[in-house]
Structures are given as structure tokens and as C-alpha cells.
Design an enzyme around this catalytic site. Structure first.
Site, short mmCIF file in Angstrom:
data_model
loop_
_atom_site.label_atom_id
_atom_site.label_comp_id
_atom_site.label_asym_id
_atom_site.label_seq_id
_atom_site.Cartn_x
_atom_site.Cartn_y
_atom_site.Cartn_z
N GLY A 15 -42.07 13.05 0.24
CA GLY A 15 -43.15 13.24 -0.72
C GLY A 15 -42.77 13.18 -2.18
N ASN A 17 -43.10 10.60 -4.06
CA ASN A 17 -44.20 9.91 -4.73
C ASN A 17 -45.42 10.82 -4.87
OD1 ASN A 17 -43.54 7.03 -5.44
ND2 ASN A 17 -42.83 7.06 -3.32
N ILE A 95 -48.80 1.48 9.49
CA ILE A 95 -49.74 0.45 9.07
C ILE A 95 -51.12 0.81 9.59
CG2 ILE A 95 -50.35 -1.99 9.37
CD1 ILE A 95 -47.47 -2.71 9.09
N ASN A 110 -51.37 1.26 -2.38
CA ASN A 110 -50.07 1.55 -1.76
C ASN A 110 -48.97 1.21 -2.75
OD1 ASN A 110 -48.14 1.97 0.43
ND2 ASN A 110 -47.87 -0.25 0.43
N HIS A 112 -45.13 -0.21 -2.91
CA HIS A 112 -44.09 -0.90 -2.11
C HIS A 112 -42.83 -1.03 -2.98
CE1 HIS A 112 -42.32 -3.48 0.86
NE2 HIS A 112 -42.00 -4.31 -0.11
N GLU A 150 -56.10 -6.09 5.00
CA GLU A 150 -55.61 -6.12 6.39
C GLU A 150 -54.26 -6.84 6.52
OE1 GLU A 150 -58.39 -7.31 5.20
OE2 GLU A 150 -58.14 -9.48 5.44
N LYS A 180 -37.02 6.15 -9.02
CA LYS A 180 -37.01 6.84 -10.30
C LYS A 180 -37.55 5.98 -11.45
CE LYS A 180 -33.89 9.65 -12.96
NZ LYS A 180 -32.55 9.80 -13.44
N GLU A 183 -41.26 3.36 -8.97
CA GLU A 183 -42.34 3.91 -8.12
C GLU A 183 -43.01 5.14 -8.73
OE1 GLU A 183 -41.51 4.22 -3.83
OE2 GLU A 183 -39.68 3.13 -4.23
C1 GRF Z 1 -39.12 5.40 -0.08
O1 GRF Z 1 -38.75 4.59 0.99
C2 GRF Z 1 -39.74 4.57 -1.11
O2 GRF Z 1 -38.97 3.48 -1.43
C3 GRF Z 1 -41.01 4.25 -0.40
O3 GRF Z 1 -41.42 5.50 0.09
C4 GRF Z 1 -40.27 6.27 0.30
C5 GRF Z 1 -40.34 7.51 -0.54
O4 GRF Z 1 -41.07 8.40 0.16
N1 GRF Z 1 -41.99 3.56 -1.15
P1 GRF Z 1 -41.57 9.74 -0.46
O5 GRF Z 1 -42.63 9.44 -1.49
O6 GRF Z 1 -40.41 10.46 -1.08
O7 GRF Z 1 -42.10 10.46 0.76
#
Ligand code: GRF
Length: 204
Positions: A15, A17, A95, A110, A112, A150, A180, A183
Site C-alpha cells: 500500500g 501507493n 486483472i 491504474n 503501471h 478491457e 519514489k 508512481e
Molecule cells: C509495485 O510493484 C509497484 O511497482 C506497483 O505496485 C507495487 C507497489 O505496491 N505499481 P503498493 O502500492 O506498495 O502496494
């Protein structure tokens, strides 16, 4: 005061993100939206604790035990009850079916961990993405936030940020740098952008 767009965050792991979204909400970088629920596809993941600490309603579903159909039905039910109008996939590792996605057109985004259209699509998630980038020998990678349709990683791009690859990088080191530098920045910024657009589209 203008309304905020309710955001449902779907997670599967640590988590980080999600944390970036919570921090952006607290700092005022996200003002057009508000996280109203966190749904995990796995029980016991740290993302749920982050939601708990932030006082956000959170739900642990067991996708493997439930099966995809029941998992999606339950997810849709929680989202409807929460009033969320934007779904953010934040380190969400499964997915979603076309049936689920088509119920939320233009309302699922999303993150990526590569510059789409490189190193993306089915099976390209987590460390595999960074392994592929290093194997190919690219000198720049990054992250992409996109709308979900999709086609896995195939929806319209919202934001991208490049990250340099360094000598001696391992998939793990690169994954951390991409999170860091890219994302954790473009996911909250994109959530704000999309929420602001939703609010704007509603002003008559
Ligand atoms: C990592 O694989 C990141 O590259 C991808 O989600 C993962 C991070 O997960 N996009 P989280 O947000 O720390 O759970």
C-alpha cells in the site's frame, strides 16, 4: 463548498501507493476527491493497516477463495455503498473482467511501473516489469497512470514520468526508484486531475 468525488482505492499489498494518495489528501494536493473506501484483494496486507490508521473504511476480500466473479460482485457492492465515483488501482495485482470495467467507463485508473507501451500487458506486474526493462537494456524507464479498459495496460494515458536507469541496478533497486520518483507522484496528481475533471463536467 463544492463537492468532492468519492474515491475507492483497490490494493493487494503493502500500500505505498495508497499511502501516497492519503498523504496527498492530507497535504491538500488532492482537493477534488476524497478516499471513501479501501478494498484489498487479499486479507492481511499492510495496505489495510494504512487505511485503518488514516480512518478510512477498509474491506479485506479474499479473491482467491471467493473467485473472480464473487470478488468483483462484492467489490462493486462496496463501491456502490461507499458512494465512490472514481476507482483507483494502487498496486492492485489482479486483472478485472471486462464486465466489471464496462460498468465504470472512464472511472477506473491504474498506475503501471513502466513507460507504456513498453514493458506492459498481461503478466507484466511487480518486479517482472523491472526485470524486463533491465534485460532489454533501456536507459530510461518510469511509470504511467492510465484509464483502465478491457485491454491490460491499454487504456488512455493520463500521466507519465521518466526515471533513469543506473549502472548496477537490480530489479529491486529500480522498482524502489520508480515508485519514489514516479508512481508516488503521478498517481495522486492523476487522481486529482481526474476528480477535478469529473467535478467540472458536472457544472451546468
Ligand atoms: C509495485 O510493484 C509497484 O511497482 C506497483 O505496485 C507495487 C507497489 O505496491 N505499481 P503498493 O502500492 O506498495 O502496494
Amino acid at each position: 463548498m463544492k463537492n468532492k468525488v468519492g474515491i475507492a482505492v483497490l490494493v493487494s499489498g503493502g500500500g505505498t501507493n495508497l499511502q501516497a494518495l492519503i498523504d496527498a489528501q492530507n497535504s491538500g494536493d488532492i482537493i477534488s476527491g476524497r478516499i471513501v473506501c479501501v478494498i484489498s484483494s487479499k486479507p492481511g496486507v499492510y495496505a489495510l493497516e494504512r487505511a485503518e490508521k488514516a480512518g478510512i473504511p477498509h474491506y479485506a476480500l479474499d479473491r482467491k477463495a471467493l473467485g473472480q466473479q464473487a470478488f468483483e460482485a462484492e467489490t462493486a457492492r462496496i463501491i456502490a455503498n461507499s458512494g465512490a465515483r472514481l476507482i483507483v488501482l494502487a498496486g492492485f495485482l489482479s486483472i478485472l473482467s471486462a464486465g466489471f470495467i464496462n460498468n465504470f467507463p472512464g472511472r477506473i485508473i491504474n498506475v503501471h511501473p513502466a513507460l507504456i507501451p513498453s514493458f506492459c500487458g498481461k503478466g507484466m506486474y511487480g518486479l517482472r516489469v523491472h526485470e524486463a526493462a533491465l534485460e532489454y537494456g533501456v536507459k530510461v524507464t518510469g511509470a504511467t497512470v492510465h484509464y483502465v479498459n478491457e485491454i491490460p495496460d491499454g487504456g488512455e494515458i493520463i500521466m507519465q514520468k521518466a526515471v533513469n536507469i543506473r549502472d548496477g541496478d537490480t530489479p529491486e533497486k529500480l522498482q524502489k526508484r520508480v515508485m519514489k520518483q514516479a508512481e508516488w507522484k503521478i498517481l495522486p496528481a492523476s487522481a486529482e486531475k481526474v476528480c477535478a475533471e469529473i467535478l467540472k463536467s458536472e457544472v451546468k
